[in-house]
Design a protein around this motif. Structure first.
Motif, PDB file in Angstrom:
ATOM      1  N   PRO A  41     108.203  50.016 -39.113  1.00 12.58           N
ATOM      2  CA  PRO A  41     107.676  50.095 -37.741  1.00 12.58           C
ATOM      3  C   PRO A  41     107.338  48.736 -37.118  1.00 12.58           C
ATOM      4  O   PRO A  41     107.318  48.625 -35.897  1.00 12.58           O
ATOM      5  N   ILE A  42     107.096  47.717 -37.922  1.00  4.25           N
ATOM      6  CA  ILE A  42     106.766  46.389 -37.400  1.00  4.25           C
ATOM      7  C   ILE A  42     107.990  45.476 -37.399  1.00  4.25           C
ATOM      8  O   ILE A  42     108.307  44.838 -36.391  1.00  4.25           O
ATOM      9  N   LEU A  43     108.691  45.425 -38.504  1.00  7.87           N
ATOM     10  CA  LEU A  43     109.856  44.554 -38.623  1.00  7.87           C
ATOM     11  C   LEU A  43     111.064  45.105 -37.884  1.00  7.87           C
ATOM     12  O   LEU A  43     112.017  44.369 -37.606  1.00  7.87           O
ATOM     13  N   ASP A  44     111.029  46.425 -37.557  1.00  9.52           N
ATOM     14  CA  ASP A  44     112.153  47.098 -36.884  1.00  9.52           C
ATOM     15  C   ASP A  44     113.460  46.852 -37.641  1.00  9.52           C
ATOM     16  O   ASP A  44     114.493  46.533 -37.065  1.00  9.52           O
ATOM     17  N   GLU A  45     113.380  47.008 -38.946  1.00  7.33           N
ATOM     18  CA  GLU A  45     114.508  46.765 -39.819  1.00  7.33           C
ATOM     19  C   GLU A  45     114.615  47.895 -40.826  1.00  7.33           C
ATOM     20  O   GLU A  45     113.603  48.366 -41.343  1.00  7.33           O
ATOM     21  N   LYS A  46     115.842  48.349 -41.089  1.00  2.59           N
ATOM     22  CA  LYS A  46     116.040  49.390 -42.082  1.00  2.59           C
ATOM     23  C   LYS A  46     115.947  48.774 -43.473  1.00  2.59           C
ATOM     24  O   LYS A  46     116.570  47.740 -43.755  1.00  2.59           O
ATOM     25  N   LEU A  47     115.173  49.426 -44.328  1.00  2.18           N
ATOM     26  CA  LEU A  47     115.032  48.932 -45.696  1.00  2.18           C
ATOM     27  C   LEU A  47     114.727  50.087 -46.633  1.00  2.18           C
ATOM     28  O   LEU A  47     114.326  51.169 -46.208  1.00  2.18           O
ATOM     29  N   GLU A  48     114.921  49.835 -47.916  1.00  2.49           N
ATOM     30  CA  GLU A  48     114.581  50.839 -48.927  1.00  2.49           C
ATOM     31  C   GLU A  48     113.067  50.963 -49.029  1.00  2.49           C
ATOM     32  O   GLU A  48     112.343  49.961 -48.940  1.00  2.49           O
ATOM     33  N   ILE A  49     112.603  52.187 -49.206  1.00  3.59           N
ATOM     34  CA  ILE A  49     111.162  52.421 -49.279  1.00  3.59           C
ATOM     35  C   ILE A  49     110.530  51.591 -50.392  1.00  3.59           C
ATOM     36  O   ILE A  49     109.387  51.139 -50.275  1.00  3.59           O
TER      37      ILE A  49
END
Length: 342
Positions: free
Chosen positions: A306-314
């Motif tokens: 929500p802050i970095l606005d980047e898709k990443l693995e949990i």
């Protein structure tokens, strides 16, 4: 964003870890297994397996955290190598930790993130199972909301924040039994207890919290912060206080939701737990592998931060939040943004 590597979990207490070239070798009664060190970011040993000094040195040189945990899930020790990162970052961390107002400011962010994520767990249940939400449940949710409002309004003071967090956690766990839908005769939750856990739900929560603690401490070390110097939890020898701080906001989303999912989908049953003569309840050795499989699967799921606005693995959430915390401590951003799941 960094690539997520694997964590090796050693669950048999009669194991022995050794070094063979660039491999971690786990010796078991029925044979040996080798794991390339370059594929690992951490090793967690449950029970009391042994490890050679050469293996410890290899882990230290490669930056692979080696943690030892008791059979009850209590953290025992952690072997690490040289501290990485900018020394100026750690000096600034120590300065902020000695500043009561700055410590309270960060503590408030950690706990507000925790309470928001706890509220999401409670609201998610109400949305999915409105027919099961009793008047008692709704009253508890309103009381929890009151704690959140008290935290929002309170002046920055660590003791006050701890008190509000304690009341909120008590309310949250008083509602936790409502969230368990399957095998209520076995998985009945009356409150949080640990060291040792005395019921199946607490045994599962404690185990997953240990896994999360290891990942958070490793992430903090990766970005150059000292996991032992925190802002909310008091410093004690051998205690990873900053890792405990950062865990607060991540527990509901990463640990509590996983535990509830495993219970409600009947992945775990009463036979997956054993009760000791002293009243302690533990996961069965074979069932530990089931939990670890679910944990690793959960970590590979994708979300948009929500802050970095980047898709990443949990599984990279601890690293992402450690990175944001380091940026705040350096002064690159004006406040630390706690992770709040959407």
């Amino acid at each position: 964003m960094r690539k997520m590597l694997n964590t090796l979990y050693v669950t048999q207490s009669d194991s022995y870890l050794a070094k063979d070239g660039e491999n971690v070798v786990v010796s078991l009664p029925d044979g040996k297994r080798a794991f390339p060190i370059h594929n690992l970011e951490g090793i967690v040993c449950f029970g009391y397996p042994g490890a050679s000094p050469q293996l410890m040195a290899l882990c230290a040189e490669r930056g692979v955290g080696l943690s030892f945990v008791s059979e009850y899930g209590k953290f025992l020790c952690r072997v690490t190598g040289r501290t990485h990162g900018n020394v100026l970052l750690r000096k600034r961390q120590y300065q902020l930790a000695e500043d009561a107002q700055e410590s309270a400011r960060l503590a408030k962010s950690f706990i507000m993130g925790k309470l928001l994520n706890c509220r999401n767990v409670l609201h998610r249940f109400k949305r999915d199972h409105p027919e099961r939400c009793t008047r008692e449940y709704d009253d508890g949710c309103r009381l929890f909301q009151t704690s959140m409002e008290s935290l929002y309004r309170c002046q920055p003071d660590v003791d006050t924040i701890r008190g509000i967090e304690g009341m909120a956690a008590k309310t949250y766990f008083s509602l936790f039994d409502h969230l368990i839908l399957a095998d209520k005769e076995v998985f009945h939750f009356t409150g949080r207890n640990k060291y040792p856990p005395t019921d199946e739900v607490n045994a599962l929560l404690s185990f997953i919290y240990v896994l999360l603690s290891h990942d958070v401490a490793s992430a903090l070390e990766t970005v150059g912060l000292d996991p032992q110097v925190g802002f909310l939890h008091q410093d004690r020898p051998g205690r990873t206080s900053l890792a405990l701080d950062l865990m607060e906001e991540l527990r509901p989303y990463l640990a509590d939701r996983l535990a509830l999912s495993m219970l409600n989908t009947k992945i775990l049953k009463s036979s997956d737990f054993v009760k000791k003569e002293n009243g302690a309840v533990l996961l069965h050795p074979d069932s530990i592998k089931t939990v670890l499989t679910c944990w690793q699967k959960r970590k590979k799921e994708i979300l948009t931060h929500p802050i970095l606005d980047e898709k990443l693995e949990i599984g990279l959430l601890p690293y992402a939040q450690s990175l944001l915390l380091a940026r705040y401590i350096r002064g690159d951003i004006g406040e630390y943004p706690a992770f709040v799941a959407k």
